[in-house]
Design an enzyme around this catalytic site. Structure first.
Site, PDB file in Angstrom:
ATOM      1  N   VAL A  32      -5.303   6.337   9.656  1.00 44.67           N
ATOM      2  CA  VAL A  32      -5.657   7.455   9.130  1.00 44.67           C
ATOM      3  C   VAL A  32      -5.152   7.963   7.938  1.00 44.67           C
ATOM      4  O   VAL A  32      -5.305   9.030   7.519  1.00 44.67           O
ATOM      5  CB  VAL A  32      -6.067   8.602  10.322  1.00 44.67           C
ATOM      6  N   SER A  33      -4.029   7.419   7.777  1.00 46.68           N
ATOM      7  CA  SER A  33      -3.135   7.885   6.706  1.00 46.68           C
ATOM      8  C   SER A  33      -3.473   8.319   5.307  1.00 46.68           C
ATOM      9  O   SER A  33      -3.863   7.133   4.712  1.00 46.68           O
ATOM     10  CB  SER A  33      -1.841   7.136   6.688  1.00 46.68           C
ATOM     11  N   ASN A  34      -3.313   9.700   4.974  1.00 44.87           N
ATOM     12  CA  ASN A  34      -3.795   9.656   3.639  1.00 44.87           C
ATOM     13  C   ASN A  34      -2.772   9.109   2.647  1.00 44.87           C
ATOM     14  O   ASN A  34      -3.140   8.740   1.501  1.00 44.87           O
ATOM     15  CB  ASN A  34      -3.675  11.200   3.439  1.00 44.87           C
TER      16      ASN A  34
END
Length: 334
Positions: A75-77
């Site tokens: 889910v890392s931006n």
């Protein structure tokens, strides 16, 4: 520019918007609530890491990099935006996720895939082991004759928000706006430390409220202090005064922990969407903006002192929070 001697690649072509939230003002009785839209950027659906990437990639290209390595959860931006920046610059990108490969791509992971990035799924290991595996991957690439750059040095990344703080100050001055308070999420530290350093260079133009979304107050403050000192060493600049005298830390909006919703964060997601058409996600901005609303209610931010909420982005994460948000909409008010 005060950081003109430091390598930087421009990924932004101008300031991000500073907008007034009049319907939220009506809800709270506050006389001046603004939002700094760092979710509105031309690269990869935007977010705070774009500012950091200007300096990370500046350093990478100065070193002759031909492949970027970045690590995080699916889910890392940061992973999404690194992949987007790599595509723009014509660099390869290898993303290492400390998770099992999901059966279905969504949100940030889907967007990262669209850029053509390559992936390694390391299984559910902790951050320390992940960091070891990243360095092993970099060493492997060097043996192959490649020139990898590992994205994520917190001090280099923090330089982006030294610039961001100065930009906000200049925008407020241009609008004859006497901003007194800024609220932003408190997490890993580069965004926060860079913003505080920029404020210190300006002689403390704002009281900065950091709503923790990951750590206890003491640990958050310690992380930020280390990065703040690192910026001074990196730049050779020692701003006067003590930023701790005008920085406020709040750990009581964290709830059950990082990424775990609270009733207030869900209410903020719904309220800002319905009142302003402004989208928040649950991990960072939902909790920070919920904290801001409560600080106004409690009088910690007076209703006659203008306030800016820093929207750090992360909106693509909403598309991985569908089940959570469906529950929010099924509660009888959707």
């Amino acid at each position: 520019m005060i950081l003109s001697g430091i390598p930087r690649i421009r990924l932004l072509d101008g300031p991000t918007p500073l907008e007034r939230l009049r319907r939220v003002e009506a809800l709270t009785g506050h006389g001046g609530i603004f939002v700094k839209r760092d979710d509105c950027m031309p690269l990869g659906m935007g977010g705070n890491k774009v500012r950091s990437l200007e300096f990370w990639l500046g350093e990478a290209l100065e070193q002759g990099c031909d492949i970027l390595l970045v690590a995080g959860a699916p889910v890392s931006n940061q992973c999404r935006l690194t992949a987007a920046a790599a595509a723009r610059l014509g660099l390869e990108c290898l993303i290492l996720h400390n998770a099992d490969e999901p059966a279905r791509d969504e949100g940030n992971l889907l967007l990262s895939r669209l850029t053509g990035a390559k992936f390694r799924f390391l299984g559910p290991i902790d951050e320390e082991e992940r960091a070891v595996r990243v360095q092993e991957a970099a060493a492997e690439l060097r043996r192959q004759g490649r020139r990898p750059y590992v994205v994520g040095d917190p001090v280099v990344g923090a330089l982006g928000y030294v610039v961001g703080a100065i930009e906000l100050h200049q925008q407020a001055e241009a609008q004859a706006l006497d901003l007194r308070h800024v609220v932003l999420p408190g997490s890993m530290g580069p965004t926060e430390a860079g913003f505080l350093f920029g404020c210190a260079l300006l002689g403390r133009p704002f009281t900065v409220h950091l709503v923790s979304v990951e750590y206890g107050e003491a640990e958050l403050a310690d992380r930020i202090a280390r990065i703040f000192c690192g910026i001074a060493e990196r730049t050779g600049i020692r701003p006067g005064g003590d930023h701790r005298t005008w920085t406020r830390y709040y750990g009581d909006y964290l709830g059950a922990g990082y990424g775990r919703p609270t009733a207030a964060s869900l209410d903020a997601i719904r309220s800002f969407a319905r009142l302003e058409g402004l989208f928040l996600e649950n991990t960072y901005t939902g909790k920070a903006f919920a904290g801001a609303l409560d600080l106004i209610r409690r009088g910690s931010i007076p209703v006659d002192e203008p306030l800016c909420l820093l929207h750090t982005g992360g909106v693509p994460a909403l598309f991985g929070q569908g089940e959570l948000l469906q529950g929010l909409l099924r509660d009888g008010s959707g």
